[in-house]
Design a protein around this motif. Structure first.
Motif, PDB file in Angstrom:
ATOM      1  N   LEU A   1       0.264  11.710   3.783  1.00  0.00           N
ATOM      2  CA  LEU A   1       0.701  11.953   2.407  1.00  0.00           C
ATOM      3  C   LEU A   1       1.609  10.835   1.895  1.00  0.00           C
ATOM      4  O   LEU A   1       1.997  10.846   0.723  1.00  0.00           O
ATOM      5  CB  LEU A   1       1.456  13.288   2.324  1.00  0.00           C
ATOM      6  N   ARG A   2       1.951   9.890   2.766  1.00  0.00           N
ATOM      7  CA  ARG A   2       2.876   8.814   2.393  1.00  0.00           C
ATOM      8  C   ARG A   2       2.125   7.501   2.194  1.00  0.00           C
ATOM      9  O   ARG A   2       1.188   7.201   2.917  1.00  0.00           O
ATOM     10  CB  ARG A   2       3.925   8.623   3.477  1.00  0.00           C
ATOM     11  N   GLU A   3       2.615   6.743   1.233  1.00  0.00           N
ATOM     12  CA  GLU A   3       2.031   5.417   1.025  1.00  0.00           C
ATOM     13  C   GLU A   3       2.515   4.441   2.102  1.00  0.00           C
ATOM     14  O   GLU A   3       1.747   3.638   2.616  1.00  0.00           O
ATOM     15  CB  GLU A   3       2.405   4.897  -0.365  1.00  0.00           C
ATOM     16  N   ARG A   4       3.804   4.548   2.449  1.00  0.00           N
ATOM     17  CA  ARG A   4       4.386   3.684   3.480  1.00  0.00           C
ATOM     18  C   ARG A   4       4.779   4.546   4.685  1.00  0.00           C
ATOM     19  O   ARG A   4       5.592   5.450   4.569  1.00  0.00           O
ATOM     20  CB  ARG A   4       5.610   2.938   2.939  1.00  0.00           C
ATOM     21  N   LYS A   5       4.170   4.235   5.816  1.00  0.00           N
ATOM     22  CA  LYS A   5       4.379   5.047   7.022  1.00  0.00           C
ATOM     23  C   LYS A   5       5.293   4.275   7.970  1.00  0.00           C
ATOM     24  O   LYS A   5       4.898   3.245   8.501  1.00  0.00           O
ATOM     25  CB  LYS A   5       3.034   5.328   7.706  1.00  0.00           C
ATOM     26  N   THR A   6       6.485   4.785   8.155  1.00  0.00           N
ATOM     27  CA  THR A   6       7.438   4.098   9.034  1.00  0.00           C
ATOM     28  C   THR A   6       7.951   5.070  10.100  1.00  0.00           C
ATOM     29  O   THR A   6       7.916   6.288   9.923  1.00  0.00           O
ATOM     30  CB  THR A   6       8.640   3.547   8.244  1.00  0.00           C
TER      31      THR A   6
END
Length: 305
Positions: A84-89
């Motif tokens: 669901l996230r654009e940036r996965k950290t």
């Protein structure tokens, strides 16, 4: 080796960067995770509440189901949320924790599957002495060895990985933190450590897989002297166990029993042995086991009525 880190977090590329596919990934893996946790929890609760817990086979099955639920929970919830996230950290310490969890529960399951094969060997090849040999004290000892073996395996892995220097880049082409992708990012020569990973993780999988194959060859050979009904029951139990063993060990051997390189297919293989296999295990043991099906039906009827 001096631990010099400029990296405080890692960026995961996930299974795909396609927004449409990420929505599908969320839906599919959310369902898989629910089925995994509910299925394994149902086996644990059913056996714990029934006389089956007194049998060594079901005693070990309770722990296998518990480990599968935990093993799936190491990576799957983050994969679902990240879809669901654009940036996965993931923070550096979180990455190390994830690796420890993977190898702790994975290593414990590898040893436990070998223990379960020994249990089947004694049950089929030495039936008259089965209850004497597989007493509760030995079962508890073997279970303790499985947990301790998994803990030592994970601790050794994390001690070496934690001390590696990471200077950047910090992008991992994977949906989870794992040994080979991190070795690729370390700003030092990791060829020797890569061989150690193959020796530790890969050899652990390969050795136990070979032991399992040998044990089942002996079991199948010994079935020649059993009655037709006895052979049928023994084969039904063994086929379930062999299926679980192949589904778990073959992908692990493929990933870890090689030099520290990353391949495009690694993500799909990792999905199989970290997410799909823990979901399949309870289905295999339940649908191929009349005692488990009856125990689950009785447990559900008790709770509903």
């Amino acid at each position: 080796m001096e631990n010099k880190n400029n990296v405080t977090e890692f960026v995961l590329l996930g299974l795909t960067e396609n927004p449409s596919m990420q929505k599908i990934i969320f839906a599919v893996f959310f369902v898989i995770y629910i089925v995994t946790v509910v299925g394994n929890a149902l086996i644990v609760v059913t056996i714990a509440a029934s006389p089956l817990l007194g049998s060594p086979m079901y005693f070990f099955l309770v722990y296998l189901s518990f480990i599968d639920a935990c093993y799936s929970s190491v990576n799957t919830p983050k994969l679902i949320v990240d879809s669901l996230r654009e940036r996965k950290t993931t923070p550096f310490n979180g990455c190390m924790t994830q690796i420890f969890g993977e190898h702790f529960f994975g290593g414990t399951e590898v040893i436990l599957l070998t223990v379960m094969a020994y249990d089947r060997y004694v049950a089929i090849c030495k039936p008259l002495h089965y209850t004497t040999i597989m007493n509760r004290r030995l079962c508890s000892l073997l279970m303790g060895v499985s947990w301790m073996g998994g803990f030592l395996h994970a601790t050794i892995q994390i001690l070496f990985i934690f001390r590696l220097p990471f200077c950047g880049p910090n992008i991992i082409d994977h949906f989870m933190c794992d040994l080979n992708p991190l070795l690729k990012l370390a700003c030092t020569d990791t060829r020797t450590l890569g061989l150690f990973v193959a020796a530790n993780s890969g050899f652990l999988c390969l050795l136990n897989f070979l032991l399992l194959l040998i044990s089942y060859v002996v079991i199948l050979y010994s079935l020649r002297n059993h009655s037709l009904e006895g052979r049928r029951k023994a084969l039904s139990t063994c086929v379930s166990h062999i299926t679980v063993v192949v589904l778990f060990f073959v992908p692990c051997i493929f990933v870890y029993m090689r030099p520290a390189t990353t391949l495009p297919v690694d993500k799909a293989v990792a999905v199989f042995y970290t997410i799909i296999t823990p979901m399949i295990n309870p289905l295999i043991y339940t649908f191929r086991n009349a005692q488990m099906k009856n125990a689950i039906m009785k447990f559900c009827n008790r709770k509903l009525f």
